[in-house]
Write a protein that holds these residues in place. Sequence first.
Motif: not given
Length: 321
Positions: A216-227
């Motif tokens: 559903y989401a990542v929990t940091t300020k920026t998106r992950m390069s992996t996803f």
Amino acid sequence: MRLTTIAAALALAATPALAQTYPDHPITMVVPFAAGGPTDTIARVTAASMQKALGQQIIIENAVGAGGTIGSARVARAAPDGYTLLIHHVGLSTAATLYRKLPYDTKTAFIPLGLVTESPQTIIARPDFGPNTLKELIDYIKANGTKVTYAHAGLGAASQLCGMLLQTAIQTQITTVPYKGNGPIMNDLLGKQVDMTCDQATNTTGPITSKQVKAYAVTTKTRMSTFPDLPTADEAGLKGFEISVWHGVYAPKGTPPEVVKKLSDAIVAAMKDPDLAKRFHDITTDPVAPERATPEVHQTMLISEIDRWAPIIKAAGQYAD
């Protein structure tokens, strides 16, 4: 001259000599969690790079138990000579409230030497779970409350902290199910025995990539390069929701400033090491920027995280002792 005065004078005289010769024998880095886990892996990669700058071997010692507090207490009691270090994650800050009878004061027992990683977590669910977006998930949880089951790896684990923060953010209680580790959680999630969890990307990247779980989401300020297509929690509707699993290295209180500088310089050098960056990337994390791998930034992070988590934990009434 009193014996105590003589001893103090000798100690002061020995400090410059210690700093000049340090390190002249192997250093022990205590990992307060089991071998093979994410913190252990990060410790071994970090130690291997720090060795290059220090010119001495760093030996990893796993001191397991009580959510990391046994290993932390071992370092708090150690001689402040730079030869016994601690590597720990965000759990060191939350333990200050989760454990009401710690054998040390987290704010004063250690000298933060520098951050080494800040890893995102991912909010995931079993593959057949109904909601398809984070907004739909939040609406579903609010409508079903304790019927929703959330798995975590025990009090103080990153997954438990994320779940606690999620419930606080949406002001809804769900049923939490504690496990003894991340492996059993993933098995039961894939087996549809529990509904959801939130855990370090180091543990969830494989299942997300293979579409064995719904992300559903990542929990940091920026998106992950992996996803790159996976939104942040803030983007997806949980405004201000942020939690990272950060790791840092510590020395016991009283370690001489000259020794602290040598160790912190070695951490900064490690964060610039291409070998470390590659090995971190392989486990879906990244080194912090060198300017963040300093005692000052680390100290600020530790204190702010202790203060941030204390009211959340107290409101939840979830203690480990």
